[in-house]
Design an enzyme around this catalytic site. Structure first.
Site, PDB file in Angstrom:
ATOM      1  N   GLY A 180     -11.801  87.490  45.252  1.00 31.25           N
ATOM      2  CA  GLY A 180     -11.867  86.363  45.672  1.00 31.25           C
ATOM      3  C   GLY A 180     -10.585  85.365  46.098  1.00 31.25           C
ATOM      4  O   GLY A 180     -10.725  84.211  46.442  1.00 31.25           O
ATOM      5  N   GLY A 207     -10.995  92.026  48.330  1.00 31.13           N
ATOM      6  CA  GLY A 207     -11.488  92.503  49.671  1.00 31.13           C
ATOM      7  C   GLY A 207     -10.749  91.596  50.704  1.00 31.13           C
ATOM      8  O   GLY A 207      -9.795  92.099  51.302  1.00 31.13           O
ATOM      9  N   ARG A 240     -19.868  84.860  60.651  1.00 33.63           N
ATOM     10  CA  ARG A 240     -19.470  83.996  59.770  1.00 33.63           C
ATOM     11  C   ARG A 240     -19.332  82.557  60.379  1.00 33.63           C
ATOM     12  O   ARG A 240     -19.628  81.586  59.615  1.00 33.63           O
ATOM     13  CB  ARG A 240     -17.738  84.313  59.429  1.00 33.63           C
ATOM     14  N   TYR A 287     -21.507  80.490  57.701  1.00 35.56           N
ATOM     15  CA  TYR A 287     -20.911  79.526  56.894  1.00 35.56           C
ATOM     16  C   TYR A 287     -20.177  78.371  57.476  1.00 35.56           C
ATOM     17  O   TYR A 287     -19.281  77.669  56.840  1.00 35.56           O
ATOM     18  CB  TYR A 287     -19.840  80.338  55.958  1.00 35.56           C
ATOM     19  N   CYS A 307     -29.661  84.114  71.822  1.00 36.16           N
ATOM     20  CA  CYS A 307     -30.726  83.147  72.206  1.00 36.16           C
ATOM     21  C   CYS A 307     -30.878  82.197  70.920  1.00 36.16           C
ATOM     22  O   CYS A 307     -32.149  82.222  70.433  1.00 36.16           O
ATOM     23  CB  CYS A 307     -32.096  83.675  72.610  1.00 36.16           C
TER      24      CYS A 307
HETATM   25  N1  LLP Z   1     -15.954  91.809  43.637  1.00 37.25           N
HETATM   26  C1  LLP Z   1     -17.277  91.316  43.754  1.00 37.25           C
HETATM   27  C2  LLP Z   1     -18.177  91.538  42.373  1.00 37.25           C
HETATM   28  C3  LLP Z   1     -17.767  90.538  44.623  1.00 37.25           C
HETATM   29  O1  LLP Z   1     -19.014  90.043  44.853  1.00 37.25           O
HETATM   30  C4  LLP Z   1     -16.749  90.179  45.951  1.00 37.25           C
HETATM   31  C5  LLP Z   1     -17.494  89.633  46.970  1.00 37.25           C
HETATM   32  C6  LLP Z   1     -15.598  90.766  45.747  1.00 37.25           C
HETATM   33  C7  LLP Z   1     -15.128  91.475  44.635  1.00 37.25           C
HETATM   34  C8  LLP Z   1     -14.629  90.612  46.832  1.00 37.25           C
HETATM   35  O2  LLP Z   1     -14.327  89.335  46.980  1.00 37.25           O
HETATM   36  P1  LLP Z   1     -13.186  88.805  48.222  1.00 37.25           P
HETATM   37  O3  LLP Z   1     -12.017  89.249  47.438  1.00 37.25           O
HETATM   38  O4  LLP Z   1     -13.442  89.440  49.392  1.00 37.25           O
HETATM   39  O5  LLP Z   1     -13.269  87.450  48.082  1.00 37.25           O
HETATM   40  N2  LLP Z   1     -19.645  87.298  53.202  1.00 37.25           N
HETATM   41  C9  LLP Z   1     -18.771  86.301  52.423  1.00 37.25           C
HETATM   42  C10 LLP Z   1     -18.134  86.857  51.542  1.00 37.25           C
HETATM   43  C11 LLP Z   1     -19.107  87.194  50.337  1.00 37.25           C
HETATM   44  C12 LLP Z   1     -18.107  87.856  49.019  1.00 37.25           C
HETATM   45  C13 LLP Z   1     -19.244  88.397  48.365  1.00 37.25           C
HETATM   46  N3  LLP Z   1     -18.647  89.301  47.317  1.00 37.25           N
HETATM   47  C14 LLP Z   1     -17.749  85.720  53.746  1.00 37.25           C
HETATM   48  O6  LLP Z   1     -17.749  86.128  54.745  1.00 37.25           O
HETATM   49  O7  LLP Z   1     -16.813  84.847  53.524  1.00 37.25           O
END
Ligand code: LLP
Length: 418
Positions: free
Chosen positions: A239, A275, A312, A316, A342
């Protein structure tokens, strides 16, 4: 911060000109910097050194094999959410004992595959899932571990689609039910319930929500202690936010300074699942100008990449910086940068001031390394673009551009239509 910098008026990725890669692989394409990936991973590792966490890269952010291999070589484990992700991690030789498996909807096939592989633990999202894992493990004669994903009911300030930590969301188990599960853990003969997991959302730029969530975990651990229950692992999820525009997100060190005092007190094995922080600014999306259009009200720069390649902004309303790949000193013009799909939602930027573009100019959409390629689709029968990695002076295509044959593989006109 990252390795996409201008030298002599040309955007480079490490030591390679982005335009030189475009010439060789064509456009559009995704481009990743090996050095940025390693740098971001190492920053977390160093900042959290005192608790020596297992850093499980959330591969939903980017599952390119070269990216996974780079991180595994530096000690990363993986946070997976499907059997497909598990197979990709195993393909690059990831250690199954460094893999944790989340997802609210794990299928029997996925659970069995993960049991066979011998992953570290399942992040369990409901009591029914726990019973299912136990049933399958028993049938297979396997034992496994689980961390219960608790829903701490904490609001994180981020886009509503990527906030996960309140009871309005489908994720995790409420604290009352979690306590009940622990009290009845003897029922699960083949699953050692040995950890707690939290993940409150994504692109969170301040420490406060993380601290609230960890405090809630600490209070909960006290409750468990009264029930004479102990666990070995705390998985604090992912996150961590990054800079897309003018955000001032916490650095890995700021984050560590905020949460380490709590984590050190808890004295559990710490797992993390970043991530975006690792891969977001380690990748860009490169696209070429096809046409310019001025309808009297608005000016459009029409490029060869579309929402199917990078969704994205459409999904969003996310901001991605857009820069010409060659320095262009012309006076900025306010334009919409749009793709060929389109749909009016097919845009990379709206009312954005960028230098005057002309046909065949290259544009880089920055911070596209996370949730970029992985969320792409074949909408409008468009082939997915290639992924390229640079390491110092070298570059390599790490995933080829799809072909039309790839797209129609397995598609048939049934005999009754012939
Ligand atoms: N752990 C769990 C259980 C998760 O659901 C996620 C992301 C992460 C770790 C990694 O989160 P990060 O460090 O990347 O924030 N598609 C969206 C983001 C979706 C995130 C889903 N879960 C975007 O493009 O912003």
């Amino acid at each position: 911060m990252h390795d996409f910098l201008f030298k002599n008026g040309e955007l480079h990725c490490e030591d390679v000109k982005v335009s030189a890669i475009a010439k060789e692989v064509g456009t559009p394409f995704y481009l990743y910097s090996h050095h940025t990936l390693v740098d971001h991973f190492t920053k977390i590792q160093k900042a959290f050194a005192t608790v020596n966490p297992l850093i499980c890269f959330a591969m939903k952010a980017n599952d390119n094999l070269a990216v996974l291999k780079t991180l595994a070589d530096h000690g990363a484990g993986f946070d997976i959410v499907s059997v497909g992700e598990l197979k990709k991690a195993l393909k690059i030789g990831a250690d199954p004992k460094k893999i944790v498996f989340a997802s609210v909807g794990k299928t029997e096939e996925e659970i069995a595959y993960a049991l066979e592989a011998g992953i570290l633990f399942f992040n369990v999202e409901s009591v029914h899932e726990l019973a299912e894992i136990n049933r399958i493990a028993k049938k297979m004669g396997k034992k496994t571990q689980a961390a219960l994903r608790i829903n701490p009911d904490i609001e994180a300030t981020t886009h509503s689609h990527i906030a996960t930590g309140t009871l309005k969301n489908k994720f995790g188990i409420d604290l009352t039910s979690t306590r009940k599960i622990f009290k009845t853990q003897k029922k699960y003969s083949h699953v050692k319930i040995n950890g707690l997991h939290i993940h409150i959302g994504s692109q969170i730029i301040t420490g406060a929500p993380f601290i609230s969530a960890i405090k809630r975990v600490m209070e909960f651990l006290e409750v468990l202690k009264k029930d004479k229950i102990t666990v070995e692992y705390l998985d604090i999820g992912g996150g961590l936010g990054i800079i897309y525009k003018d955000e001032k997100p916490q650095s890995a060190q700021d984050f560590a300074d905020a949460v380490l005092p709590y984590l050190e007190k808890i004295n559990l094995k710490i797992v993390m699942e970043p991530g975006r922080f690792i891969v977001g600014n380690a990748g860009i999306f490169v696209t070429k100008v096809l046409y310019l259009k001025d309808n009297g009200l608005k000016k459009f720069v029409i490029v060869d990449g579309g929402m199917n390649d990078l969704i994205r902004p459409s999904l969003y309303n996310a901001y991605h910086e857009i820069v010409p790949v060659k320095t262009n000193k012309s006076k900025p013009v306010k334009v919409d940068v749009v793709g060929p799909i389109c749909e009016s939602g097919d845009f990379f930027a709206k009312d954005r001031e960028i230098p005057k573009m002309k046909k065949n100019d290259l544009l880089a959409v920055m911070s596209a390394g996370s949730y970029g390629y992985v969320m792409s689709s074949n909408y409008n029968v468009r082939c997915r673009v290639p992924e390229v990695m640079v390491r110092e002076k070298k570059f390599a295509i790490t995933k080829e551009r799809e072909t039309f044959e790839d797209l129609i593989r397995g598609e048939h006109v049934p005999a009754f239509l012939k």
